[in-house]
Write an enzyme that holds these catalytic residues in place. Structure first.
Site, short mmCIF file in Angstrom:
data_model
loop_
_atom_site.label_atom_id
_atom_site.label_comp_id
_atom_site.label_asym_id
_atom_site.label_seq_id
_atom_site.Cartn_x
_atom_site.Cartn_y
_atom_site.Cartn_z
N HIS A 288 0.74 -1.26 0.09
CA HIS A 288 -0.07 0.04 0.02
C HIS A 288 0.91 1.14 0.13
CE1 HIS A 288 -3.11 2.76 1.11
NE2 HIS A 288 -3.98 2.02 0.36
N ASP A 350 -7.66 -5.74 -0.30
CA ASP A 350 -7.92 -6.63 -1.50
C ASP A 350 -7.43 -7.99 -1.40
OD1 ASP A 350 -9.21 -4.45 -2.91
OD2 ASP A 350 -7.63 -3.52 -3.24
N1 COA Z 1 4.43 -7.35 -4.61
C1 COA Z 1 6.05 -7.31 -4.58
N2 COA Z 1 6.55 -6.15 -4.36
C2 COA Z 1 5.81 -5.15 -4.03
C3 COA Z 1 4.48 -5.09 -4.07
C4 COA Z 1 3.69 -6.34 -4.34
N3 COA Z 1 2.39 -6.31 -4.33
N4 COA Z 1 4.20 -3.71 -3.88
C5 COA Z 1 5.22 -3.10 -3.76
N5 COA Z 1 6.20 -3.83 -4.16
C6 COA Z 1 7.72 -3.45 -3.99
C7 COA Z 1 8.11 -2.73 -5.09
O1 COA Z 1 8.73 -3.72 -6.07
C8 COA Z 1 9.24 -1.80 -4.44
O2 COA Z 1 10.43 -2.38 -4.41
P1 COA Z 1 11.86 -1.86 -4.50
O3 COA Z 1 11.91 -0.62 -3.64
O4 COA Z 1 12.88 -3.07 -4.27
O5 COA Z 1 11.92 -1.55 -6.16
C9 COA Z 1 8.66 -1.17 -3.08
O6 COA Z 1 7.71 -2.50 -2.82
C10 COA Z 1 7.94 -0.07 -3.44
O7 COA Z 1 6.99 -0.25 -4.22
P2 COA Z 1 6.33 1.01 -5.18
O8 COA Z 1 5.91 0.50 -6.40
O9 COA Z 1 7.23 2.27 -4.84
O10 COA Z 1 4.86 1.31 -4.16
P3 COA Z 1 3.78 2.18 -4.61
O11 COA Z 1 3.46 2.78 -3.30
O12 COA Z 1 4.08 3.15 -5.77
O13 COA Z 1 2.76 1.14 -4.90
C11 COA Z 1 0.81 -0.30 -4.86
C12 COA Z 1 1.59 0.74 -4.10
C13 COA Z 1 -0.61 -0.73 -3.91
C14 COA Z 1 0.22 -0.01 -6.13
C15 COA Z 1 1.79 -1.66 -4.79
O14 COA Z 1 2.07 -2.18 -3.65
C16 COA Z 1 1.10 -2.74 -5.61
O15 COA Z 1 1.10 -2.69 -7.08
N6 COA Z 1 0.44 -3.74 -4.97
C17 COA Z 1 -0.11 -4.85 -5.46
C18 COA Z 1 -1.54 -4.20 -6.22
C19 COA Z 1 -2.55 -4.18 -5.10
O16 COA Z 1 -2.70 -4.83 -4.09
N7 COA Z 1 -3.26 -3.09 -5.23
C20 COA Z 1 -4.36 -2.57 -4.11
C21 COA Z 1 -4.15 -1.53 -3.30
S1 COA Z 1 -5.14 -1.29 -2.16
#
Ligand code: COA
Length: 423
Positions: A288, A350
């Site tokens: 998140h 989710d």
């Molecule tokens: N699985 C594996 N790694 C994940 C991850 C996941 N679901 N979500 C984040 N990470 C990792 C990223 O690869 C990144 O790693 P790094 O620093 O080594 O490159 C780090 O965590 C930070 O990720 P980032 O993309 O900067 O986070 P964000 O704040 O931009 O994204 C989400 C937040 C929710 C979009 C992201 O966590 C995600 O894509 N989750 C899966 C989809 C999901 O469940 N969405 C519902 C949200 S309520």
């Protein structure tokens, strides 16, 4: 530079705010822009608040767990829109108003029934919200606050009906039927039998409440961005539904359950997750932007709602396939906590919600529409709030990285031919 930043920040007394400003200044210095607008405040709002470090979410000041435990969908609707919990009389009035508004105009339900079965329910939903504008010819007038409240309640009331008409291919879906509560009506759309079991209604209502608002998430930001051009409530809410459909937002619940099904058995979890991480792929339902600890909604779902369905003292029956999916989810949680908690990644809302929705018999492609049935309360509240503030159109900047200015070079012969033809 760091000292200079510290100097500039010395006047800010609130340590939390100071940290936020420091992060923003350093991001700007380092990257020149704010990718994904991370950490950038875009609005002042009094509707909900998240403390991401401590895992706290409040609606109008009340912790979300307390609201899920003790309140109804109508209470949360009232709380978010009007600012406080209703008295009993006000709750009943609101319930009656929602039921009075729930049926769709015949012209709209006729179109919905004819929509292609292959249309994803989320796109069907956003298109249908736009169709509702036909009965509001004054929708461009957005500064009549009393009218805005009525419009908001009208949309909230009609959202389940849109889903009911499409899913059941019945233009008169639930017309004339009576329900004890709005959550019961929402459940009736997906499972008319379970809608008359108060335990399932209770479970479903809690899910709706947990999804009702969540500060400046992607879909609520869409509401605000569209609303800032003074576009209608229909345009704003349709944009929010489209935003919510994405897999990185509400669409994650549909993908998470499909992932559990693909894994097939708890024994396959460890290797599946390892492979995913090695390929640098996202695990759906994990992570998140704001929470740096377990999401309180997710925790409540795991500790309070799932045991009502899968626990030893469960009062609800589920089959073996569902129990297997639940075991897979628990194993994923364990592996993710072992491997990813260093990155402060935890199962989000989710991750768990799909297990309950599937147990209700809802098809995965409808999961995100249930998120929308909860979140419509927040979207409408934000739209109404936006129409009361001193608005400034959302118009951020970009860093241009395209080609420098260039000019069209006309071929001399072509040019004279063009000129002669012109004569
Ligand atoms: N699985 C594996 N790694 C994940 C991850 C996941 N679901 N979500 C984040 N990470 C990792 C990223 O690869 C990144 O790693 P790094 O620093 O080594 O490159 C780090 O965590 C930070 O990720 P980032 O993309 O900067 O986070 P964000 O704040 O931009 O994204 C989400 C937040 C929710 C979009 C992201 O966590 C995600 O894509 N989750 C899966 C989809 C999901 O469940 N969405 C519902 C949200 S309520």
């Amino acid at each position: 530079m760091k000292t200079r930043v510290d100097e500039l920040l010395s006047d800010v007394k609130d340590p939390e705010l100071k940290e936020k400003y420091r992060y923003l200044i350093l991001t700007l210095l380092e990257k020149g822009y704010f990718p994904g607008l991370e950490g950038v405040p875009v609005i002042k709002s009094g509707i909900s608040h998240i403390d991401g470090e401590n895992g706290l979410l409040t609606y109008r000041g009340y912790p979300v767990q307390e609201l899920a435990e003790y309140c109804t969908y109508e209470d949360i609707c009232y709380l978010l829109i009007y600012g406080d919990l209703p008295l009993l009389k006000e709750r009943v009035q609101l319930r009656n108003e929602l039921f009075t508004k729930k049926d769709l105009p015949a012209s709209v339900s006729k179109v919905i029934v004819e929509m292609d079965d292959n249309l994803h329910p989320m796109y069907m939903l956003s298109s249908s919200v736009l169709l509702l504008q036909a009965e509001d010819q004054e929708c461009a007038c957005v500064n009549d606050y009393m009218l805005n409240y009525r419009r908001g309640l009208n949309l909230i009331a009609k959202l389940p009906s849109i889903l009911g008409v499409f899913r059941n291919k019945d233009a008169d879906f639930a017309a004339g039927k009576e329900f004890d509560s709005f959550a019961q009506y929402c459940l009736y759309v997906f499972n008319p039998e379970l809608a008359f079991d108060k335990n399932w209604v209770n479970v479903f209502e809690k899910i709706l409440i947990l999804h009702a608002d969540h500060t400046m998430n992607n879909s609520t930001f869409s509401v605000r961005a569209v609303a800032s051009s003074l576009a209608s409530i229909y345009a704003s809410i349709a944009s929010a539904i489209n935003s919510l459909s994405g897999p990185l937002h509400g669409g994650a619940n549909e993908r998470a359950i499909k992932m559990f099904e693909e894994i097939g058995s708890p024994d396959n979890v460890e290797s599946y997750i390892e492979e995913k991480l090695a390929r640098k792929e996202r695990i759906m339902g994990i992570g998140h932007r704001i929470y740096k600890t377990y999401d309180p909604r997710s925790l409540y779902m795991k500790n309070k709602i799932l045991p009502m369905v899968f626990g030893e003292d469960s009062i609800i029956e589920v089959d073996e396939e569902m129990v297997n999916l639940y075991e897979i989810a628990r194993k994923i949680e364990q592996v993710v906590l072992e491997k990813l908690s260093g990155k402060k990644l935890y199962p989000n809302v989710d991750f768990w919600s799909g297990l309950i929705l599937k147990a209700i018999g809802i098809e995965p492609e409808y999961f995100t529409t249930i998120f929308a049935l909860g979140r419509i309360l927040g979207w409408v509240s934000h739209w109404i709030e936006h129409m009361k503030i001193r608005n400034k159109i959302f118009r951020p900047e970009q860093l241009y990285n395209g080609i420098g200015t260039r000019h069209i070079i006309l071929d001399a012969e072509e040019e004279s031919a063009t000129t002669n033809n012109g004569i």
